[in-house]
Write a protein that holds these residues in place. Structure first.
Motif, mmCIF file in Angstrom:
data_model
loop_
_atom_site.group_PDB
_atom_site.id
_atom_site.type_symbol
_atom_site.label_atom_id
_atom_site.label_comp_id
_atom_site.label_asym_id
_atom_site.label_seq_id
_atom_site.Cartn_x
_atom_site.Cartn_y
_atom_site.Cartn_z
ATOM 1 N N ARG A 69 -21.887 59.470 -46.955
ATOM 2 C CA ARG A 69 -20.890 58.729 -46.423
ATOM 3 C C ARG A 69 -19.540 59.288 -46.932
ATOM 4 O O ARG A 69 -19.449 59.332 -48.023
ATOM 5 N N VAL A 70 -18.656 59.818 -46.084
ATOM 6 C CA VAL A 70 -17.357 60.386 -46.948
ATOM 7 C C VAL A 70 -16.365 59.790 -46.430
ATOM 8 O O VAL A 70 -16.051 59.393 -45.095
ATOM 9 N N THR A 71 -15.471 59.360 -47.259
ATOM 10 C CA THR A 71 -14.195 58.650 -47.033
ATOM 11 C C THR A 71 -12.991 59.501 -47.530
ATOM 12 O O THR A 71 -12.832 59.801 -48.760
ATOM 13 N N CYS A 72 -11.810 59.374 -46.675
ATOM 14 C CA CYS A 72 -10.876 60.226 -47.163
ATOM 15 C C CYS A 72 -10.056 59.215 -48.077
ATOM 16 O O CYS A 72 -9.964 57.974 -47.670
ATOM 17 N N THR A 73 -9.539 59.634 -49.235
ATOM 18 C CA THR A 73 -8.847 58.785 -50.163
ATOM 19 C C THR A 73 -7.457 59.280 -50.360
ATOM 20 O O THR A 73 -6.417 58.418 -50.952
ATOM 21 N N CYS A 84 -5.014 60.423 -44.202
ATOM 22 C CA CYS A 84 -6.350 59.517 -43.772
ATOM 23 C C CYS A 84 -6.134 58.688 -42.814
ATOM 24 O O CYS A 84 -4.993 58.206 -42.578
ATOM 25 N N LYS A 85 -7.298 58.501 -42.217
ATOM 26 C CA LYS A 85 -7.229 57.742 -40.860
ATOM 27 C C LYS A 85 -7.866 56.366 -41.262
ATOM 28 O O LYS A 85 -7.894 55.342 -40.411
ATOM 29 N N GLY A 86 -8.399 56.147 -42.396
ATOM 30 C CA GLY A 86 -8.838 54.845 -42.834
ATOM 31 C C GLY A 86 -10.432 54.613 -42.246
ATOM 32 O O GLY A 86 -10.816 53.457 -42.440
ATOM 33 N N THR A 87 -11.100 55.450 -42.167
ATOM 34 C CA THR A 87 -12.455 55.502 -41.630
ATOM 35 C C THR A 87 -13.328 56.485 -42.543
ATOM 36 O O THR A 87 -12.670 57.097 -43.373
ATOM 37 N N ALA A 113 -12.143 65.451 -38.549
ATOM 38 C CA ALA A 113 -11.153 64.812 -37.657
ATOM 39 C C ALA A 113 -11.315 63.505 -37.766
ATOM 40 O O ALA A 113 -10.484 62.738 -37.436
ATOM 41 N N VAL A 114 -12.760 62.980 -37.891
ATOM 42 C CA VAL A 114 -12.849 61.477 -37.914
ATOM 43 C C VAL A 114 -12.166 60.918 -39.198
ATOM 44 O O VAL A 114 -11.379 59.758 -38.876
ATOM 45 N N ILE A 115 -12.044 61.515 -40.280
ATOM 46 C CA ILE A 115 -11.471 60.785 -41.047
ATOM 47 C C ILE A 115 -10.378 61.244 -41.755
ATOM 48 O O ILE A 115 -9.497 60.370 -42.315
ATOM 49 N N ALA A 116 -9.752 62.253 -41.272
ATOM 50 C CA ALA A 116 -8.105 62.798 -41.689
ATOM 51 C C ALA A 116 -7.588 63.504 -40.500
ATOM 52 O O ALA A 116 -8.279 64.063 -39.875
ATOM 53 N N ASN A 117 -6.411 63.790 -40.802
ATOM 54 C CA ASN A 117 -5.572 64.796 -40.015
ATOM 55 C C ASN A 117 -5.989 66.336 -40.185
ATOM 56 O O ASN A 117 -5.751 66.241 -41.436
ATOM 57 N N ILE A 123 -8.455 67.517 -48.453
ATOM 58 C CA ILE A 123 -8.235 65.992 -48.775
ATOM 59 C C ILE A 123 -9.008 65.554 -49.941
ATOM 60 O O ILE A 123 -10.125 66.292 -50.193
ATOM 61 N N LYS A 124 -8.671 64.488 -50.502
ATOM 62 C CA LYS A 124 -9.286 63.992 -51.588
ATOM 63 C C LYS A 124 -10.175 63.024 -50.980
ATOM 64 O O LYS A 124 -9.957 62.636 -49.908
ATOM 65 N N ILE A 125 -11.456 62.928 -51.345
ATOM 66 C CA ILE A 125 -12.525 62.060 -50.868
ATOM 67 C C ILE A 125 -13.285 61.391 -51.988
ATOM 68 O O ILE A 125 -13.128 61.792 -53.175
#
Length: 130
Positions: A69-73, A84-87, A113-117, A123-125
């Protein structure tokens, strides 16, 4: 609550703590199609929620098939608007990102593209194996 019951409750909580998920920090970039062949599965099509692992998690092919599970920080560059898109997104490791890889995880373009522009490029994750 009796002393014995409290001791059992504390022990149960202590046993569960090591199984709590630990999120690691890193960076993510993305790559574009075609996604096959891959280092793990050759010409097998694994969809688009996939990624290539850098040496940080590759482990001589041990990462193949693992899901994260990867999240943009945040942004990697100062002064860049928040990408970040907050997902978060769950991806499967299907490939290897060789030395010189710009990110800890090289996501498919669609997963990124799901988590960031995508204009951010890198990006940081935070990521956790699921």
């Amino acid at each position: 609550m009796g002393l014995e019951m409290r001791v059992l409750l504390v022990l149960a909580m202590a046993i569960c703590l090591p199984s709590a998920a630990y999120a690691a920090d890193g960076t993510a970039t993305f790559y574009t199609p075609p996604y096959v062949p891959s280092s793990c599965y050759g010409y097998q099509n694994d969809g688009v929620m996939i990624a290539a692992a850098s040496d940080a998690i590759w482990g001589n092919r041990a990462a193949c098939g693992k899901r994260y599970r990867v999240t943009c920080t945040g942004a990697t560059n100062q002064g860049v608007p928040q990408p970040c898109k907050g997902t978060s997104v769950v991806i499967k490791i299907v490939d290897y990102c060789p030395p010189g890889c710009r990110g800890t995880i090289d996501l498919s373009q669609e997963a990124f593209a799901v988590i960031a522009n995508p204009d951010a490029g890198k990006i940081k994750i935070s990521y956790t194996q699921v």
